[in-house]
Design a protein around this motif. Structure first.
Motif, mmCIF file in Angstrom:
data_model
loop_
_atom_site.group_PDB
_atom_site.id
_atom_site.type_symbol
_atom_site.label_atom_id
_atom_site.label_comp_id
_atom_site.label_asym_id
_atom_site.label_seq_id
_atom_site.Cartn_x
_atom_site.Cartn_y
_atom_site.Cartn_z
ATOM 1 N N SER A 1 -9.918 9.120 9.221
ATOM 2 C CA SER A 1 -8.855 8.341 9.851
ATOM 3 C C SER A 1 -7.966 7.592 8.870
ATOM 4 C CB SER A 1 -9.469 7.352 10.839
ATOM 5 O OG SER A 1 -10.144 8.068 11.846
ATOM 6 N N SER A 2 -8.032 7.956 7.603
ATOM 7 C CA SER A 2 -7.118 7.333 6.644
ATOM 8 C C SER A 2 -5.685 7.663 7.034
ATOM 9 C CB SER A 2 -7.398 7.839 5.229
ATOM 10 O OG SER A 2 -8.592 7.281 4.741
ATOM 11 N N SER A 3 -4.788 6.733 6.720
ATOM 12 C CA SER A 3 -3.377 6.947 7.064
ATOM 13 C C SER A 3 -2.629 7.709 5.968
ATOM 14 C CB SER A 3 -2.690 5.613 7.342
ATOM 15 O OG SER A 3 -2.781 4.762 6.218
ATOM 16 N N VAL A 4 -3.184 7.781 4.781
ATOM 17 C CA VAL A 4 -2.601 8.486 3.632
ATOM 18 C C VAL A 4 -1.123 8.078 3.459
ATOM 19 C CG1 VAL A 4 -2.380 10.728 2.455
ATOM 20 C CG2 VAL A 4 -4.169 10.397 4.176
ATOM 21 N N PRO A 5 -0.901 6.790 3.138
ATOM 22 C CA PRO A 5 0.472 6.300 3.021
ATOM 23 C C PRO A 5 1.278 7.036 1.947
ATOM 24 C CG PRO A 5 -1.080 4.473 3.068
ATOM 25 C CD PRO A 5 -1.877 5.730 2.910
ATOM 26 N N GLY B 1 -8.347 3.876 0.407
ATOM 27 C CA GLY B 1 -8.812 3.047 -0.705
ATOM 28 C C GLY B 1 -8.852 3.821 -2.010
ATOM 29 N N ARG B 2 -9.239 5.085 -1.938
ATOM 30 C CA ARG B 2 -9.259 5.912 -3.147
ATOM 31 C C ARG B 2 -7.849 6.195 -3.650
ATOM 32 N NH1 ARG B 2 -11.856 10.870 -2.017
ATOM 33 N NH2 ARG B 2 -11.880 10.401 0.188
ATOM 34 N N LEU B 3 -6.874 6.278 -2.751
ATOM 35 C CA LEU B 3 -5.478 6.436 -3.173
ATOM 36 C C LEU B 3 -5.020 5.218 -3.963
ATOM 37 C CD1 LEU B 3 -3.863 7.938 0.055
ATOM 38 C CD2 LEU B 3 -4.399 9.154 -2.066
ATOM 39 N N VAL B 4 -5.385 4.024 -3.488
ATOM 40 C CA VAL B 4 -5.037 2.788 -4.199
ATOM 41 C C VAL B 4 -5.648 2.824 -5.598
ATOM 42 C CG1 VAL B 4 -5.286 0.270 -4.222
ATOM 43 C CG2 VAL B 4 -4.827 1.458 -2.061
ATOM 44 N N TYR C 1 -4.988 3.327 -11.438
ATOM 45 C CA TYR C 1 -5.534 3.813 -12.707
ATOM 46 C C TYR C 1 -4.588 4.793 -13.385
ATOM 47 C CZ TYR C 1 -9.969 1.396 -12.757
ATOM 48 O OH TYR C 1 -10.931 0.413 -12.840
ATOM 49 N N ARG C 2 -3.993 5.710 -12.630
ATOM 50 C CA ARG C 2 -3.055 6.660 -13.237
ATOM 51 C C ARG C 2 -1.883 5.925 -13.878
ATOM 52 N NH1 ARG C 2 -2.807 12.025 -12.673
ATOM 53 N NH2 ARG C 2 -4.360 13.049 -11.367
ATOM 54 N N GLU C 3 -1.350 4.921 -13.175
ATOM 55 C CA GLU C 3 -0.223 4.160 -13.724
ATOM 56 C C GLU C 3 -0.615 3.450 -15.014
ATOM 57 O OE1 GLU C 3 1.970 3.367 -9.442
ATOM 58 O OE2 GLU C 3 0.675 1.803 -10.281
ATOM 59 N N GLU D 1 -4.348 -5.007 -6.050
ATOM 60 C CA GLU D 1 -3.793 -4.034 -5.101
ATOM 61 C C GLU D 1 -4.778 -3.761 -3.963
ATOM 62 O OE1 GLU D 1 -0.858 -2.887 -4.857
ATOM 63 O OE2 GLU D 1 0.047 -2.899 -6.844
ATOM 64 N N TYR D 2 -6.053 -3.668 -4.302
ATOM 65 C CA TYR D 2 -7.069 -3.381 -3.290
ATOM 66 C C TYR D 2 -7.206 -4.549 -2.308
ATOM 67 C CZ TYR D 2 -11.173 -1.103 -1.329
ATOM 68 O OH TYR D 2 -12.047 -0.469 -0.474
ATOM 69 N N ALA D 3 -7.086 -5.772 -2.814
ATOM 70 C CA ALA D 3 -7.135 -6.938 -1.927
ATOM 71 C C ALA D 3 -5.988 -6.896 -0.922
ATOM 72 C CB ALA D 3 -7.094 -8.229 -2.747
ATOM 73 N N LYS D 4 -4.791 -6.517 -1.376
ATOM 74 C CA LYS D 4 -3.649 -6.382 -0.457
ATOM 75 C C LYS D 4 -3.898 -5.269 0.554
ATOM 76 C CE LYS D 4 -0.511 -6.191 -3.766
ATOM 77 N NZ LYS D 4 0.767 -6.067 -4.470
ATOM 78 N N TYR D 5 -4.468 -4.172 0.075
ATOM 79 C CA TYR D 5 -4.799 -3.041 0.955
ATOM 80 C C TYR D 5 -5.783 -3.479 2.044
ATOM 81 C CZ TYR D 5 -7.919 0.828 2.227
ATOM 82 O OH TYR D 5 -8.737 1.687 2.909
ATOM 83 N N ILE D 6 -6.836 -4.177 1.658
ATOM 84 C CA ILE D 6 -7.845 -4.629 2.627
ATOM 85 C C ILE D 6 -7.228 -5.596 3.634
ATOM 86 C CG2 ILE D 6 -9.946 -6.025 2.882
ATOM 87 C CD1 ILE D 6 -10.490 -3.161 1.968
#
Length: 118
Positions: free
Chosen positions: A12-16, A58-61, A66-68, A89-94
């Motif tokens: 159910s990830s939204s894959v933004p 979460g893995r996308l974040v 990391y890539r950046e 970034e993860y805190a904002k995501y959560i």
């Protein structure tokens, strides 16, 4: 809600698009991605879904952050360096997902229902 039978929405990830674009801009090759619209989470919960799996987001974040970092600081081999911006970034995501899932601001009610004194 059905008694004794937990209902789970898998995948159910939204894959933004913004995270996919960031990954691709930093060297990724993700194509043709899509996910569950976030506005479908609450209606599903109201129909009895008690767990909504969103790990891919979460893995996308993680991947984008990391890539950046690797792209922008190729001389830095310390895996802790990208960890700092990832945590922000993860805190904002959560926080965002808590809003979309309807769980934001519910901590005290949960504590009370569990009899927690913290």
């Amino acid at each position: 809600m059905p008694k004794g039978y937990p209902l789970v929405m898998h995948g159910s990830s939204s894959v933004p698009k913004e995270w996919v674009d960031r990954i691709n801009a930093a060297g990724g090759k993700m194509k043709n991605t899509s996910g569950v619209r976030e506005d479908q989470y609450l209606p599903a919960a109201r129909l009895g879904i008690c767990k909504i799996n969103i790990d891919t987001d979460g893995r996308l974040v993680w991947c984008a952050t990391y890539r950046e970092s690797f792209r922008d600081k190729p001389e830095d081999f310390d895996p802790r360096t990208p960890g700092k911006p990832f945590m922000a970034e993860y805190a904002k995501y959560i926080a965002h997902k808590n809003q979309m899932l309807g769980s934001a601001g519910q901590l005290e009610a949960v504590r009370k229902s569990l009899g927690s004194k913290r």
